[in-house]
Design a protein around this motif. Structure first.
Motif, short mmCIF file in Angstrom:
data_model
loop_
_atom_site.label_atom_id
_atom_site.label_comp_id
_atom_site.label_asym_id
_atom_site.label_seq_id
_atom_site.Cartn_x
_atom_site.Cartn_y
_atom_site.Cartn_z
N LYS A 2 107.90 -26.94 61.10
CA LYS A 2 107.56 -27.96 60.12
C LYS A 2 106.37 -27.45 59.31
N ILE A 3 106.36 -27.79 58.04
CA ILE A 3 105.24 -27.44 57.15
C ILE A 3 104.61 -28.74 56.72
N LEU A 4 103.30 -28.86 57.00
CA LEU A 4 102.59 -30.11 56.75
C LEU A 4 101.36 -29.88 55.87
N PRO A 5 100.98 -30.90 55.10
CA PRO A 5 99.69 -30.83 54.42
C PRO A 5 98.58 -30.75 55.46
N VAL A 6 97.54 -30.01 55.16
CA VAL A 6 96.41 -29.91 56.10
C VAL A 6 95.60 -31.20 56.01
N GLU A 7 95.37 -31.80 57.18
CA GLU A 7 94.59 -33.02 57.31
C GLU A 7 93.33 -32.70 58.10
N PRO A 8 92.34 -33.59 58.06
CA PRO A 8 91.11 -33.33 58.82
C PRO A 8 91.36 -32.99 60.29
N ARG A 9 92.35 -33.61 60.91
CA ARG A 9 92.63 -33.34 62.33
C ARG A 9 93.15 -31.92 62.56
N PHE A 38 81.26 -12.78 58.32
CA PHE A 38 82.25 -13.21 57.34
C PHE A 38 83.10 -14.36 57.88
N LEU A 39 83.57 -14.22 59.11
CA LEU A 39 84.41 -15.27 59.69
C LEU A 39 83.67 -16.60 59.78
N ARG A 40 82.41 -16.56 60.18
CA ARG A 40 81.62 -17.80 60.26
C ARG A 40 81.43 -18.41 58.87
N ALA A 41 81.14 -17.57 57.89
CA ALA A 41 80.89 -18.07 56.53
C ALA A 41 82.16 -18.59 55.86
N SER A 42 83.31 -18.06 56.21
CA SER A 42 84.56 -18.39 55.52
C SER A 42 85.43 -19.40 56.26
N TYR A 43 85.39 -19.39 57.59
CA TYR A 43 86.38 -20.15 58.35
C TYR A 43 85.79 -21.13 59.35
N ALA A 44 84.49 -21.40 59.26
CA ALA A 44 83.89 -22.43 60.11
C ALA A 44 84.51 -23.78 59.77
N HIS A 45 84.53 -24.67 60.73
CA HIS A 45 85.16 -25.99 60.54
C HIS A 45 84.62 -26.70 59.31
N ASP A 46 83.30 -26.74 59.15
CA ASP A 46 82.74 -27.48 58.02
C ASP A 46 83.09 -26.82 56.68
N ALA A 49 86.80 -27.66 56.06
CA ALA A 49 86.95 -29.10 55.79
C ALA A 49 86.55 -29.41 54.35
N ALA A 50 85.47 -28.80 53.88
CA ALA A 50 85.04 -29.03 52.50
C ALA A 50 86.05 -28.46 51.51
N GLU A 51 86.58 -27.27 51.80
CA GLU A 51 87.58 -26.69 50.89
C GLU A 51 88.84 -27.53 50.84
N VAL A 52 89.33 -27.93 52.01
CA VAL A 52 90.56 -28.72 52.07
C VAL A 52 90.40 -30.03 51.31
N ALA A 53 89.23 -30.64 51.40
CA ALA A 53 88.98 -31.93 50.74
C ALA A 53 88.66 -31.79 49.25
N GLY A 54 88.48 -30.57 48.79
CA GLY A 54 88.08 -30.35 47.40
C GLY A 54 89.16 -30.73 46.40
N GLN A 73 96.87 -21.61 50.95
CA GLN A 73 95.95 -22.33 50.06
C GLN A 73 96.28 -21.93 48.64
N ALA A 74 96.47 -22.91 47.77
CA ALA A 74 96.62 -22.69 46.33
C ALA A 74 95.58 -23.55 45.64
N CYS A 75 95.05 -23.04 44.52
CA CYS A 75 93.94 -23.71 43.84
C CYS A 75 93.80 -23.13 42.44
N PRO A 76 92.84 -23.63 41.65
CA PRO A 76 92.58 -23.00 40.36
C PRO A 76 92.19 -21.53 40.58
N VAL A 77 92.61 -20.69 39.67
CA VAL A 77 92.35 -19.25 39.82
C VAL A 77 90.85 -18.97 39.85
N GLY A 78 90.46 -18.12 40.79
CA GLY A 78 89.06 -17.73 40.91
C GLY A 78 88.89 -16.22 40.94
N LEU A 79 89.96 -15.50 40.67
CA LEU A 79 89.89 -14.04 40.71
C LEU A 79 89.09 -13.49 39.53
#
Length: 170
Positions: A2-9, A38-46, A49-54, A73-79
């Motif tokens: 199953k493919i689901l939207p990412v939720e806070p849980r 890098f992993l802490r700066a990029s993939y920490a829970h907080d 959570a902020a990126e997903v809620a953006g 993850q898809a979003c406005p281009v940032g490259l």
């Protein structure tokens, strides 16, 4: 599957999967301390959570039973490309499949879902993705979906700069 939207849980599972897939794919390139920072700066829970809620964020996770197998993850281009316009163009920023689930078509399904989202959101504007210059398998998948090389940039992790390709689909 199953493919689901990412939720806070889902954030703890997303964080673990993101760190694992990044390490499996790129961990050999970096000194351990640089990788952990890098992993802490990029993939920490907080952080996630902020990126997903953006605003303007599209996140999906593929699940096999209770196991997180892949994410997108898809979003406005940032490259960093002079033609990239975040006001009117989108990017597939992250698409990772756990190595234990490669070859099952999960990446292709997430790619199609992400491209569909970008088409809905941005119409016929170009779509973008960055890919490691040595990830030949991913490059072939993107090429098969209409992406072409549009440039290069350096992706920095600690003291290492990777050569990344910027791909664009018109």
């Amino acid at each position: 599957m199953k493919i689901l939207p990412v939720e806070p849980r889902h954030i703890p599972a997303l964080s673990a999967l993101a760190a694992k897939t990044f390490t499996d794919t790129f961990g050999h390139l970096y000194p351990p301390g640089d990788l952990q920072t890098f992993l802490r700066a990029s993939y920490a829970h907080d952080v996630l959570a902020a990126e997903v809620a953006g605003p303007d964020q599209f996140w999906r996770m593929a699940w096999l039973g209770d196991e997180a197998a892949a994410y997108l993850q898809a979003c406005p281009v940032g490259l960093p490309h002079p033609d990239a316009d975040p006001a009117r163009e989108g990017e597939l920023k992250r698409l990772y499949v756990d190595t234990s689930h490669h070859g099952r078509g999960i990446g292709k399904q997430l790619l199609a879902l992400g491209l569909g989202y970008l088409s809905e959101r941005y119409g016929d504007a170009p779509q973008w993705i960055g890919v490691w210059s040595e990830n030949i398998k991913a490059q072939a998948l993107y090429r098969a979906n209409g992406f072409e090389k549009a440039g290069e940039y350096g992706f920095v992790v600690g003291g290492v700069t990777d050569r990344e390709f910027i791909l664009r689909k018109r």
